[in-house]
Scaffold this active site. Structure first.
Site, mmCIF file in Angstrom:
data_model
loop_
_atom_site.group_PDB
_atom_site.id
_atom_site.type_symbol
_atom_site.label_atom_id
_atom_site.label_comp_id
_atom_site.label_asym_id
_atom_site.label_seq_id
_atom_site.Cartn_x
_atom_site.Cartn_y
_atom_site.Cartn_z
ATOM 1 N N LYS A 141 -36.456 7.797 18.249
ATOM 2 C CA LYS A 141 -38.460 8.721 17.608
ATOM 3 C C LYS A 141 -38.726 7.905 17.013
ATOM 4 C CE LYS A 141 -37.510 12.242 14.210
ATOM 5 N NZ LYS A 141 -38.307 11.552 12.987
ATOM 6 N N ASN A 142 -38.147 7.229 15.213
ATOM 7 C CA ASN A 142 -38.718 6.564 14.785
ATOM 8 C C ASN A 142 -39.782 5.795 15.606
ATOM 9 O OD1 ASN A 142 -38.442 8.666 12.648
ATOM 10 N ND2 ASN A 142 -36.514 7.582 11.569
ATOM 11 N N CYS A 159 -39.755 17.131 7.586
ATOM 12 C CA CYS A 159 -38.369 17.975 6.779
ATOM 13 C C CYS A 159 -38.277 17.724 5.197
ATOM 14 C CB CYS A 159 -36.774 16.920 7.054
ATOM 15 S SG CYS A 159 -36.799 17.250 8.124
ATOM 16 N N ARG A 180 -41.567 13.101 -0.736
ATOM 17 C CA ARG A 180 -41.678 12.031 -0.046
ATOM 18 C C ARG A 180 -43.457 11.400 -0.329
ATOM 19 N NH1 ARG A 180 -39.629 13.607 5.310
ATOM 20 N NH2 ARG A 180 -39.536 11.562 5.652
ATOM 21 N N ASP A 221 -30.657 9.098 7.245
ATOM 22 C CA ASP A 221 -30.200 9.371 8.039
ATOM 23 C C ASP A 221 -29.414 9.695 8.742
ATOM 24 O OD1 ASP A 221 -33.348 9.759 7.564
ATOM 25 O OD2 ASP A 221 -33.890 8.911 9.525
ATOM 26 N N ARG A 226 -36.969 18.588 16.638
ATOM 27 C CA ARG A 226 -37.868 17.839 16.617
ATOM 28 C C ARG A 226 -36.882 15.739 16.494
ATOM 29 N NH1 ARG A 226 -38.285 17.285 10.982
ATOM 30 N NH2 ARG A 226 -39.408 15.317 11.303
#
Ligand code: UD1
Length: 420
Positions: free
Chosen positions: A22-23, A119, A124, A309, A401
């Site tokens: 995903k990242n 999230c 952030r 994570d 997600r």
């Protein structure tokens, strides 16, 4: 509202091939804006965040969609791009919408968007992204939650030392710099493997980026890029998640199609807890056949340290580790929301600021729990697999997600899990 129903206590056994990252996929989808042509991406995970990125591309006037026959192939066509602003609604769908900032400014010299969603794991900010753009000649105005960027001429390469090796800022600067005039040098850059993957993709499109994946990245601006065909790297966080589920539930699995060295810091923790880990070039053979032992102290750090994570699901596994494990969360300030849910299942966890102290208990019990965020949700799934009885996890949209068909993958390993 969807829920995951998990009957715990089943050992996991079998082999899986890990999904695409995903990242890596999300910044690469944004990067395709810079190419002005057709990009074909293989191994792209089918995740709600990926669909959000495709909605942004379509909104901008580009074409984007999964291939009808190849399940994980996406084609993006960015030859037409007729907007430089993104609606607030689309920006709020995910954190990674912020990558369109660097990509749009890089291609058009203009961009207007609001602060991204994602999230709720603490503050952030994007101050590092913005100050870097200013160094490259972009005028940035921030008002009423909106970021307005303008650069009349081509962006200018600059020397950009980062005050913190932020993953997102490093990627955004690379995106802004590939079509800039002259050379950009990022020092104290983040070293996450997904950054190297983004640079590899851009280089395949004609960019000149060196050093990505190390702390100094040098980008020589080029005048244009072209499309390419590219394979997204494997998801190291998803791989670690399925290892943590096995550590929690017990069993033996093989995770194929991954890059084991990306998992070194996490595997070191699993080994300390008594699991067996054997790696080949692209697979991890993992066994959790004895009760887990506590791990003295786990500090989240930037890559190659232990990833923030992975904190939630490794903690979930260690809830039943014999002894006391201590976690120190150094990256995000609000990343212990899952602990409250784990306590409902019988876990003994105390948190104080950055620190969580986990005292191993003999048993966890199934409960009605709610995923507070993406990785926290994965942690609850791991805990539910090791618990006695039935758990009902709500807030599954957070889990979706980042995990492609989590219930399918876990069922294939023998877990009793279904979605209602
Ligand atoms: C990325 C990952 C995310 C992961 C995180 C940490 C992607 C799409 N997301 O998020 O999954 O959890 O790295 O590995 O790859 N910071 C600032 N100012 C800035 C930017 C960041 O102060 O302008 C701070 C943040 O508040 C945080 C730290 O830097 O404390 C890490 O942030 P960063 O590396 O930027 O994480 P993300 O890119 O948001």
């Amino acid at each position: 509202m969807q829920k995951l129903i998990i009957n715990g206590g089943k050992r996991l056994r079998g082999e899986i091939t890990v999904q695409g990252a995903k990242n890596a996929a999300l910044p690469i989808l944004a990067a395709s804006v810079l190419c002005g042509g057709e990009v074909v991406l293989h191994n792209c995970p089918r995740l709600s965040d990926v669909y959000s990125a495709m909605r942004i591309l379509t909104y901008l006037g580009c074409g984007a969609g999964f291939d009808g026959t190849e399940k994980n192939t996406v084609t993006v066509n960015t030859s037409v791009l007729d907007k430089y602003e993104i609606s607030d609604k689309l920006m709020r769908e995910m954190r990674s919408s912020i990558f369109f900032l660097g990509a749009l400014v890089g291609r058009t010299g203009r961009c207007r968007l609001s602060f991204p969603g994602g999230c709720d794991i603490g503050r952030r900010p994007i101050d590092i992204h913005i100050s870097a753009l200013r160094k490259m000649g972009v005028t940035v105005n921030e008002e009423y939650g909106c970021i307005d960027c303008l650069c009349e001429n081509r962006l200018k390469g600059a020397k950009i030392p980062l005050s913190f090796p932020s993953v997102g800022a490093t990627e955004n600067i690379i995106l802004a710099a590939v079509l800039a005039e002259g050379t950009t040098e990022i020092t104290n850059a983040a070293r996450e493997p997904e950054i190297a993957c983004l640079a590899e993709f851009l280089n395949r499109c004609g960019a000149d980026i060196r050093g990505a994946g190390s702390s100094t990245v040098v980008i020589n601006g080029v005048s244009s890029l072209h499309g390419c065909e590219f394979e997204i790297m494997p998801d190291r966080i998803a791989a670690a998640t399925y290892l943590a589920c096995t550590a929690a539930a017990g069993g033996e699995i093989i995770v194929k199609g991954c890059v084991p060295r990306h998992l070194d810091a996490v595997n070191a923790v699993f080994e300390q807890s008594g699991c067996s880990v054997h790696c080949t070039e692209d697979s991890v053979f993992f066994g959790a056949l004895k009760p887990l032992k506590a791990v003295d102290i786990i500090r989240t750090m930037v890559y190659p340290g232990f990833p923030t994570d992975c904190q939630a699901f490794v903690m979930a596994a260690l809830c039943r580790g014999e002894g006391t494990s201590v976690f120190v969360e150094n990256i995000f300030e609000n990343r212990y929301s899952h602990t409250e849910e784990l306590r409902r299942m019988g876990a003994d966890i105390r948190t104080e600021g950055k620190v969580a102290v986990v005292t191993g208990v003999k048993r966890l019990y199934g409960a009605k729990i709610s995923a507070p965020d993406l990785r926290g949700g994965a942690g609850l799934a791991a805990a539910a697999l090791s618990a006695e009885g039935t758990s009902e996890i709500s807030g599954v949209c957070h889990i979706d997600r980042g995990y492609e068909d989590i219930e399918g993958v876990l069922s294939s390993l023998g877990a009793d899990i279904r979605r209602i």
